[in-house]
Structure formats: C-alpha cells, structure tokens
Design an enzyme around this catalytic site. Structure first.
Site, PDB file in Angstrom:
ATOM      1  N   CYS A 143     -19.882   3.772  -4.559  1.00  0.00           N
ATOM      2  CA  CYS A 143     -21.081   4.370  -3.967  1.00  0.00           C
ATOM      3  C   CYS A 143     -21.992   5.005  -5.027  1.00  0.00           C
ATOM      4  CB  CYS A 143     -20.749   5.395  -2.894  1.00  0.00           C
ATOM      5  SG  CYS A 143     -22.224   5.770  -1.916  1.00  0.00           S
ATOM      6  N   GLN A 155     -13.843   7.369   3.203  1.00  0.00           N
ATOM      7  CA  GLN A 155     -14.417   8.092   2.068  1.00  0.00           C
ATOM      8  C   GLN A 155     -15.916   8.384   2.200  1.00  0.00           C
ATOM      9  OE1 GLN A 155     -13.045   6.209  -1.715  1.00  0.00           O
ATOM     10  NE2 GLN A 155     -11.477   5.208  -0.488  1.00  0.00           N
ATOM     11  N   GLU A 164       0.856  -1.195   0.000  1.00  0.00           N
ATOM     12  CA  GLU A 164       0.000   0.000   0.000  1.00  0.00           C
ATOM     13  C   GLU A 164       0.889   1.241   0.000  1.00  0.00           C
ATOM     14  OE1 GLU A 164      -3.447   1.146   0.141  1.00  0.00           O
ATOM     15  OE2 GLU A 164      -2.247   2.983   0.020  1.00  0.00           O
ATOM     16  N   CYS A 198     -26.549   1.468   0.814  1.00  0.00           N
ATOM     17  CA  CYS A 198     -26.222   2.839   0.459  1.00  0.00           C
ATOM     18  C   CYS A 198     -26.991   3.767   1.387  1.00  0.00           C
ATOM     19  CB  CYS A 198     -26.622   3.071  -0.998  1.00  0.00           C
ATOM     20  SG  CYS A 198     -26.078   4.663  -1.577  1.00  0.00           S
ATOM     21  N   THR A 248     -19.372  -0.580  -2.527  1.00  0.00           N
ATOM     22  CA  THR A 248     -19.415   0.207  -1.289  1.00  0.00           C
ATOM     23  C   THR A 248     -18.582  -0.468  -0.193  1.00  0.00           C
ATOM     24  OG1 THR A 248     -21.300  -1.013  -0.382  1.00  0.00           O
ATOM     25  CG2 THR A 248     -21.822   0.945  -1.704  1.00  0.00           C
TER      26      THR A 248
HETATM   27  C1  LIG Z   1     -17.877  10.392  -2.027  1.00  0.00           C
HETATM   28  C2  LIG Z   1     -17.954   8.944  -1.621  1.00  0.00           C
HETATM   29  C3  LIG Z   1     -19.000   8.528  -0.819  1.00  0.00           C
HETATM   30  C4  LIG Z   1     -19.099   7.199  -0.427  1.00  0.00           C
HETATM   31  N1  LIG Z   1     -20.126   6.833   0.393  1.00  0.00           N
HETATM   32  C5  LIG Z   1     -20.191   5.564   0.844  1.00  0.00           C
HETATM   33  C6  LIG Z   1     -21.192   5.180   1.786  1.00  0.00           C
HETATM   34  O1  LIG Z   1     -22.000   6.013   2.231  1.00  0.00           O
HETATM   35  N2  LIG Z   1     -21.222   3.892   2.227  1.00  0.00           N
HETATM   36  C7  LIG Z   1     -20.319   2.977   1.779  1.00  0.00           C
HETATM   37  O2  LIG Z   1     -20.381   1.827   2.223  1.00  0.00           O
HETATM   38  N3  LIG Z   1     -19.368   3.289   0.864  1.00  0.00           N
HETATM   39  C8  LIG Z   1     -19.275   4.564   0.394  1.00  0.00           C
HETATM   40  N4  LIG Z   1     -18.280   4.915  -0.480  1.00  0.00           N
HETATM   41  C9  LIG Z   1     -17.489   3.844  -1.149  1.00  0.00           C
HETATM   42  C10 LIG Z   1     -16.375   3.270  -0.306  1.00  0.00           C
HETATM   43  O3  LIG Z   1     -15.567   4.290   0.226  1.00  0.00           O
HETATM   44  C11 LIG Z   1     -15.557   2.338  -1.208  1.00  0.00           C
HETATM   45  O4  LIG Z   1     -16.424   1.425  -1.841  1.00  0.00           O
HETATM   46  C12 LIG Z   1     -14.520   1.568  -0.418  1.00  0.00           C
HETATM   47  O5  LIG Z   1     -13.614   2.448   0.215  1.00  0.00           O
HETATM   48  C13 LIG Z   1     -13.767   0.639  -1.345  1.00  0.00           C
HETATM   49  O6  LIG Z   1     -12.744  -0.014  -0.664  1.00  0.00           O
HETATM   50  P1  LIG Z   1     -11.496  -0.634  -1.459  1.00  0.00           P
HETATM   51  O7  LIG Z   1     -10.605  -1.185  -0.441  1.00  0.00           O
HETATM   52  O8  LIG Z   1     -11.973  -1.479  -2.576  1.00  0.00           O
HETATM   53  O9  LIG Z   1     -10.842   0.670  -2.122  1.00  0.00           O
HETATM   54  P2  LIG Z   1     -10.122   1.836  -1.308  1.00  0.00           P
HETATM   55  O10 LIG Z   1     -10.659   1.957   0.069  1.00  0.00           O
HETATM   56  O11 LIG Z   1     -10.204   3.026  -2.201  1.00  0.00           O
HETATM   57  O12 LIG Z   1      -8.630   1.342  -1.178  1.00  0.00           O
HETATM   58  C14 LIG Z   1      -7.820   1.029  -2.287  1.00  0.00           C
HETATM   59  C15 LIG Z   1      -6.379   1.112  -1.809  1.00  0.00           C
HETATM   60  O13 LIG Z   1      -5.527   0.627  -2.830  1.00  0.00           O
HETATM   61  C16 LIG Z   1      -4.396   1.436  -2.875  1.00  0.00           C
HETATM   62  N5  LIG Z   1      -3.783   1.341  -4.202  1.00  0.00           N
HETATM   63  C17 LIG Z   1      -4.146   1.958  -5.341  1.00  0.00           C
HETATM   64  N6  LIG Z   1      -3.291   1.665  -6.320  1.00  0.00           N
HETATM   65  C18 LIG Z   1      -2.385   0.815  -5.788  1.00  0.00           C
HETATM   66  C19 LIG Z   1      -1.243   0.158  -6.315  1.00  0.00           C
HETATM   67  N7  LIG Z   1      -0.859   0.334  -7.580  1.00  0.00           N
HETATM   68  N8  LIG Z   1      -0.532  -0.647  -5.496  1.00  0.00           N
HETATM   69  C20 LIG Z   1      -0.907  -0.837  -4.209  1.00  0.00           C
HETATM   70  N9  LIG Z   1      -1.979  -0.221  -3.657  1.00  0.00           N
HETATM   71  C21 LIG Z   1      -2.697   0.586  -4.449  1.00  0.00           C
HETATM   72  C22 LIG Z   1      -4.905   2.840  -2.570  1.00  0.00           C
HETATM   73  O14 LIG Z   1      -3.878   3.676  -2.096  1.00  0.00           O
HETATM   74  C23 LIG Z   1      -5.966   2.554  -1.528  1.00  0.00           C
HETATM   75  O15 LIG Z   1      -5.487   2.660  -0.214  1.00  0.00           O
HETATM   76  C24 LIG Z   1     -18.130   6.255  -0.861  1.00  0.00           C
HETATM   77  C25 LIG Z   1     -17.056   6.678  -1.656  1.00  0.00           C
HETATM   78  C26 LIG Z   1     -16.960   8.009  -2.017  1.00  0.00           C
HETATM   79  C27 LIG Z   1     -15.788   8.471  -2.843  1.00  0.00           C
END
Ligand SMILES: Cc1cc2nc3c(=O)[nH]c(=O)nc-3n(C[C@H](O)[C@H](O)[C@H](O)COP(=O)(O)OP(=O)(O)OC[C@H]3O[C@@H](n4cnc5c(N)ncnc54)[C@H](O)[C@@H]3O)c2cc1C
Length: 423
Positions: free
Chosen positions: A175, A57, A49, A366, A332
């Site tokens: 989301c 978020q 990471e 959501c 989400t």
């Molecule tokens: C405005 C907004 C509102 C939202 N509202 C809600 C809500 O109300 N309820 C809800 O449940 N969800 C909500 N979400 C969605 C939720 O935040 C995401 O679905 C969730 O964070 C996804 O998790 P993830 O681990 O897949 O991705 P992320 O949490 O984005 O994590 C991905 C990680 O991968 C890392 N990464 C990227 N590229 C690389 C690489 N090349 N090598 C290694 N690491 C890398 C990044 O640095 C990051 O830390 C919202 C999102 C936004 C933007």
C-alpha cells in the site's frame, strides 16, 4: 548460494507429505486463490500458513486514526480456510523447485506438483538504526503492525503540538499510499483539535514525488497544500534516536545534490520530532530471497514471475501473486483481487498441459483517505496509467461516499466475497 545450502542443511526432515497444489501463505492472496481453486473443483489443495489469525490490514490506517477497532481487523484463520482445503500450520523455510518440495520449520517436507507462492512481504525494521527498540514508545509508531496501530492512535491523541514526522522508504512497500493516509488524518485531527498552528507536519520520503500517477498527484498536491505539510523528498530514514527524539535521513541517489556529485558521501540531515510514524523498508521474505525462485536482478528477492501471466519465468509449475511477487505494480489487496482469477485460470490451463492465456494488466487501487470523512480512490494500471473503473462517480475527488466505502464496504467485501473466492 551459500545461504540457500545452509538453510537446507539446517532442516531435519521428520515426515513427508505431497499435494497436487501447495499454496505458501494464507493471507489475502493465498486464501483468495485457495477459495477460487476450491470453487473450480480442485480436490487436492493445501495452504501452508503459520498464523492462527488472519488480518484485514487495510483498516490499520483507520485503527491508527482512532476510528476502527484493532480487534475487528483480526479473525481466526481456521474458519476462513475453505472446507476441503488442507491447512498446514507451519512456516516454509526453504523451497527446492528442482525436487518440487518445500521444507518447513517443524521438519515437514511437502512435495507438490504445482506451487503458488503468496507469502507476503517482510518488514525490515532492523535496517533503521535504533528503531526496533523504540517502536511503540517515545512517540514512535507504525500502522504497519497490528500491535502498533493502536499505539499510533494513543500517541496522536496525546499529541499537543510540535513536529509530527511521517516517513516512507525507497523500497516497494505494501500500500504505497499508507504512509501518507495517516499523515493526512493526523493533520486533520490537529486542525479539529485547534492545534494546527502549533503543529508542523513533515513528510520525509525517499520518493521523488507525492505520487507517481499524475492524476493522483494533482489531487494530493492540493491536500498537502491545504494542511501546510512540509515535504522532504529524496530523504531515506536511516536512524532514530529515541532519547533525543531525532530522526536521521540520508539523501537518496536521486537527490539533486547527490546526482550532481555522485562520488561524494551522501549528506545526512537530522529532523527532531515529537511524534514519528515510520514505514520500514520492505523486501520478499528471506526464505524466498534465498531460493532459486528469487528475481536475481534485485537484492529484494521477489518471486520472479511474468508480469502478465503470473507464472514463474523459469519454473512453469510455479506461480506467485500479491506482495511477494515481482509484478511491478503497487502492492495492494485490490491488486490481488484482479491477480487471483488470472493466476487461477493460468494455473488450471498449465495443469491441463496448455499455455497460460489469461493476462493481468497491473490494475491496483489505493483508497487515499485525506481527512476524517473523506477519501479519494486512486485506480491505475502498469506504468502508472490512471484507470477509474466506477461508473458515474467522479473518483478524482475527495468524497464522503468513498470514505464509507473504505470504512464499511471494503471490509465487508473482503471477508464475505473475496476470501470466499466470489470476486
Ligand atoms: C497499513 C496498511 C494499509 C493498507 N491499506 C490497503 C488498502 O487501503 N487497500 C489495499 O488494497 N491494500 C492495502 N494494504 C495492503 C494489503 O494489506 C496487502 O497488499 C495484502 O494483504 C497482501 O496480501 P498477501 O497475501 O500478498 O500478503 P499477506 O496478506 O500479508 O499474507 C502473507 C501470509 O504469508 C504468511 N507467511 C509469511 N511467512 C511465511 C512462511 N515462511 N511460510 C508460510 N507462510 C508465511 C503470513 O503469515 C501471511 O498470512 C495495506 C497494508 C497495510 C499494512
């Protein structure tokens, strides 16, 4: 194929590591899985990471509406990594599932026995002409970036009436409700400031309807009516002209006019704006798209997994969850809360030489904020099947207690339980 070869060739290997389980991405999904694996006694887990900070978020919607501090959504990554799990602070650049290794930007080659891909989603701002250079200026913002969510609030606070335009793209996004939550808050804000009459709120969406789940649509149709919002469905934002304050939309292939004459060029319409909130098109991170793990059926490049077991369809030692995976649900954190225990259970079974037995049913939720002090919780499964889970409470209603859950309860649960592998 060529892009993948180039990606591999451009990386010079400086040193090699090996881990039993490697997790790419330490966001919501990566850290939740790392914590659960650690609790299950797995001794050799590493998280790749790059970011020094971790972001909550979901609260960026509230930051954009001026009721949550941006700083409170970010915490240093290091203390969140479970003790005993190794943090490799670097970017994955290429994945080779045949040799079971990941190459990083700083020249590491990390071998793995089992891989979990949790690298989130890529925001493709560049696909909208003229957008990147004007983000955060000229009344144009987006809650989809930590640094921009406070700008949304700055522009809303300074809004004196006119057109407030909100967009949603045709690609899957994280989301699905976020493009409209800020719209309802902005409409409510205009009403509270007494400028609703001078304000026209427009939703320019590439979608076909306000929400795909009929029970949710029924509630949101009334909210849209209440605020007198103009909806323009089948409209994909393709360009922003900051000087003229104009947004250009192209009709999507689903637009009735395009459907009736598919060979003609797609019509475009220009909508002038005073305030513009953009949600960009999204796809899997490029290094996943260019890897053999990508789903070949779409250019968006999600990690191709079985939607129930979350195991890769071609590489049995690879799993994926969260925004980067192909699981066809609304992306989400709430979905990840249900995916993580299934993935961990199945990964441990595969490590013991068994078939994966646990199944994810597509659950996602959501929290649809519809006004300051009102929220309505949409919960559903695969195929948009409505699935309320809270006992006693009628969640198919806009409620103040649900707003409190969004603002206070869910962040507490996130930092203290979910990231610790406890829910
Ligand atoms: C405005 C907004 C509102 C939202 N509202 C809600 C809500 O109300 N309820 C809800 O449940 N969800 C909500 N979400 C969605 C939720 O935040 C995401 O679905 C969730 O964070 C996804 O998790 P993830 O681990 O897949 O991705 P992320 O949490 O984005 O994590 C991905 C990680 O991968 C890392 N990464 C990227 N590229 C690389 C690489 N090349 N090598 C290694 N690491 C890398 C990044 O640095 C990051 O830390 C919202 C999102 C936004 C933007």
């Amino acid at each position: 194929m060529i892009a993948r070869e180039e990606a591999k060739m451009s990386i010079t290997v400086k040193s090699r590591l090996h881990h039993r389980i490697l997790i790419i991405g330490g966001g919501t999904a990566g850290l939740t899985v790392a914590a659960q694996l650690h609790r299950r006694g797995e001794p050799d887990v590493a998280v790749l990471e790059p970011s020094p900070n971790h972001y909550y978020q979901p609260a960026w919607t509230l930051v954009g509406a001026g009721v949550y501090s941006a700083a409170a959504t970010a915490r240093p990554q290091e203390p969140l990594i479970p003790t005993g799990v190794k943090w490799i602070q670097d970017y994955a650049e290429a994945i080779d599932p045949e040799s079971q290794s990941v190459a990083t930007r700083n020249g590491l080659e990390i071998g793995y026995d089992f891989l979990v891909v949790a690298a989130g989603i890529q925001l493709d701002w560049h696909k909208i002409e003229g957008l990147e250079e004007t983000l955060g200026k000229n009344g144009v913002s987006s809650n989809y970036r930590f640094d921009l969510a406070p700008k949304t609030w700055e522009f809303l606070r300074g809004f004196k009436g006119g057109v407030a335009l909100f967009t949603a793209p045709s690609t899957p996004i994280k989301c699905g409700g976020a493009p409209q939550k800020i719209m309802y808050l902005a409409a409510d804000y205009a009403r509270r400031r007494g400028i609703a009459k001078e304000t026209q709120v427009i939703f320019g969406s590439a979608g076909t309807t306000i929400f795909g789940v009929p029970e949710v649509k029924a509630v949101l149709d009334k909210v849209v009516q209440r605020y007198n919002i103009t909806t323009r469905f089948h409209h994909e934002l393709v360009a922003v002209d900051p000087r003229r304050k104009e947004a250009t939309f192209e009709f999507t292939p689903n637009h009735p006019l395009v459907k009736s004459n598919p060979s003609a060029s797609r019509p475009r319409v220009v909508i002038p704006f005073d305030f513009l909130h953009v949600v960009p098109p999204q796809s899997a991170p490029d290094f996943i798209k260019q890897s053999p793990l990508a789903d070949p059926s779409t250019p968006l490049g999600w990690v191709q997994v079985d939607k129930h077991t979350l195991q890769h369809t071609r590489y049995a030692n690879v799993f994926s969850l969260g925004d980067a995976s192909s699981a066809p649900t609304s992306k989400t954190g709430a979905a990840i809360r249900k995916q993580a225990p299934v993935l961990v259970e199945n990964l441990l079974q595969v490590m013991r030489g068994q078939d994966p037995q646990a199944r994810y049913d597509g659950y996602t939720s959501c929290p649809l904020v519809t006004a300051y002090g009102k929220m309505f919780l949409a919960e559903f499964l695969y195929d948009n099947v409505w699935h309320p889970t809270l006992p006693v409470i009628n969640t198919q209603k806009e409620r103040y207690d649900m707003w409190l859950l969004k603002k206070h309860g869910l962040p507490l649960m996130y930092w203290n339980l979910m990231l610790k592998g406890r829910v």
